[in-house]
Design a protein around this motif. Structure first.
Motif, PDB file in Angstrom:
ATOM      1  N   GLY A 216       0.781  -0.889   0.097  1.00 31.37           N
ATOM      2  CA  GLY A 216      -0.166  -0.371   0.109  1.00 31.37           C
ATOM      3  C   GLY A 216       0.925   1.255  -0.266  1.00 31.37           C
ATOM      4  O   GLY A 216       0.291   2.432  -0.197  1.00 31.37           O
ATOM      5  N   TYR A 217       2.342   1.089  -0.103  1.00 32.21           N
ATOM      6  CA  TYR A 217       2.697   2.959  -0.420  1.00 32.21           C
ATOM      7  C   TYR A 217       2.660   3.114  -2.107  1.00 32.21           C
ATOM      8  O   TYR A 217       2.866   2.492  -2.423  1.00 32.21           O
ATOM      9  CB  TYR A 217       4.505   2.587   0.073  1.00 32.21           C
ATOM     10  CG  TYR A 217       4.696   3.398  -0.029  1.00 32.21           C
ATOM     11  CD1 TYR A 217       5.737   4.388   1.337  1.00 32.21           C
ATOM     12  CD2 TYR A 217       6.896   3.535  -0.735  1.00 32.21           C
ATOM     13  CE1 TYR A 217       5.849   5.578   1.572  1.00 32.21           C
ATOM     14  CE2 TYR A 217       7.064   4.119  -0.636  1.00 32.21           C
ATOM     15  CZ  TYR A 217       7.371   5.470   0.422  1.00 32.21           C
ATOM     16  OH  TYR A 217       7.680   6.482   0.171  1.00 32.21           O
ATOM     17  N   ARG A 218       3.136   4.589  -1.575  1.00 27.39           N
ATOM     18  CA  ARG A 218       2.284   5.462  -2.411  1.00 27.39           C
ATOM     19  C   ARG A 218       3.286   6.842  -2.228  1.00 27.39           C
ATOM     20  O   ARG A 218       2.905   7.844  -2.854  1.00 27.39           O
ATOM     21  CB  ARG A 218       0.604   5.674  -3.049  1.00 27.39           C
ATOM     22  CG  ARG A 218       0.095   4.322  -3.271  1.00 27.39           C
ATOM     23  CD  ARG A 218      -0.041   4.032  -4.559  1.00 27.39           C
ATOM     24  NE  ARG A 218      -0.143   2.974  -5.125  1.00 27.39           N
ATOM     25  CZ  ARG A 218      -0.235   1.531  -4.475  1.00 27.39           C
ATOM     26  NH1 ARG A 218       0.920   0.645  -3.495  1.00 27.39           N
ATOM     27  NH2 ARG A 218      -1.290   0.707  -4.350  1.00 27.39           N
TER      28      ARG A 218
ATOM     29  N   GLU B  39      -2.090  -6.799 -10.111  1.00 30.31           N
ATOM     30  CA  GLU B  39      -3.227  -6.423  -9.443  1.00 30.31           C
ATOM     31  C   GLU B  39      -4.517  -6.321 -11.311  1.00 30.31           C
ATOM     32  O   GLU B  39      -5.237  -6.685 -10.745  1.00 30.31           O
ATOM     33  CB  GLU B  39      -2.761  -5.411  -9.115  1.00 30.31           C
ATOM     34  CG  GLU B  39      -2.200  -4.967  -8.108  1.00 30.31           C
ATOM     35  CD  GLU B  39      -1.732  -3.718  -7.197  1.00 30.31           C
ATOM     36  OE1 GLU B  39      -2.443  -2.782  -7.866  1.00 30.31           O
ATOM     37  OE2 GLU B  39      -1.473  -3.541  -5.770  1.00 30.31           O
TER      38      GLU B  39
END
Length: 292
Positions: free
Chosen positions: A234-236, A289
């Motif tokens: 989930g790192y952006r 994804e």
């Protein structure tokens, strides 16, 4: 939106002097970098307006760095010394704003260098409280403040992601963020990928540094795997490159960082390889994804 990718200026040139600075910024912009990390500088003597114009002209956002010094250290037991340390941090926040930047990295929690003994818990807590207050004030100015987790030979304060999470919790700040660097993680973390996953909720900067400080494709760190793991978790936020070579760094920096070898001679080639690694890893996660 693609992940923003930054490169430490010292990958290409020893300092921010001209004509090297303009050449380096041009090379990074051409390669597709969004940000450049500046080495430490004196905010009172730097040509901030001139640099800000250069960053704008090249479409690059500056990321600044800050540290502490003897007599000005937020982890000190002396309240006056703590305040001088916090004041130094606030000055660099102001300089970041003047440069048009929105992120301040660095070893902001104490003195850089190997310590004879581990600092007491009280020093850890004093430092966290001070950084939390500065980070909250920086947030009001549009600046995200991170602190870098280093290996045991460069600090005794914070060496692991687990300690960094504790530091953030003790700070009481909703805005203080963690800066992880794979070079240091290769020394300290039993499971680098798990450490990255654990830090994602408060991760503000993920730096890719190879075990030998050279090209990301040669060494014990699987940079692509780290990037994939971070994005999957989930790192952006921003991902950065840091590499050092004795033939590129200044004499002072080589001594401070113990860069004894020429790990590379062409910084632009190192930067080109790194951004390709990040983009390929990012695309791999996106493909997974898309087919999930």
């Amino acid at each position: 939106m693609p992940i923003e990718v930054a490169c430490h200026l010292n990958v290409l040139v020893p300092d921010a002097a001209e004509p090297g600075l303009t050449r380096a910024l041009g090379a990074l912009a051409e390669l597709g970098y969004s940000h450049v990390v500046l080495p430490p500088f004196d905010p009172d003597g730097a040509p901030l307006a001139e640099w800000a114009a250069l960053f704008r002209d090249h479409g690059l956002g500056p990321i600044t760095m800050v540290g502490q010094a003897p007599g000005a250290d937020v982890s000190s037991a002396d309240p006056a010394e703590q305040e001088r340390g916090a004041a130094a941090l606030r000055r660099m926040v102001d300089a970041t704003v003047a440069l048009g930047g929105d992120q301040l990295n660095g070893v902001s929690y104490g003195l850089f260098g190997r310590a004879a003994t581990a600092p007491p818990r009280e020093a850890f807590e004093r430092s966290a409280a001070q950084l939390g207050r500065v980070a909250d004030a920086a947030h009001e100015q549009g600046v995200t403040m991170t602190f870098e987790v280093l290996n045991r030979y460069e600090t005794a304060m914070i060496n692991t992601a687990e300690q960094a999470l504790d530091f953030v919790a003790v700070s009481g700040s909703d805005h203080l963020r963690v800066h992880l660097d794979t070079f240091h993680m290769a020394v300290e973390e039993a499971d680098m990928l798990e450490a990255v996953r654990s830090a994602v909720p408060v991760l503000g900067y993920l730096e890719l540094g190879q075990s030998g400080r050279g090209a990301l494709g040669s060494g014990s760190v699987d940079a692509a795997a780290v990037v994939r793991e971070a994005i999957t978790a989930g790192y952006r936020g921003r991902i950065g490159l840091e590499a050092f070579s004795r033939s590129v760094l200044s004499a002072v920096a080589t001594e401070v960082l113990a860069i004894w070898r020429d790990t590379y001679t062409d910084g632009a080639a190192i930067a080109a390889e790194a951004i390709d690694i990040v983009r390929s890893a990012e695309a791999t996660v996106g493909s997974r994804e898309g087919t999930a």
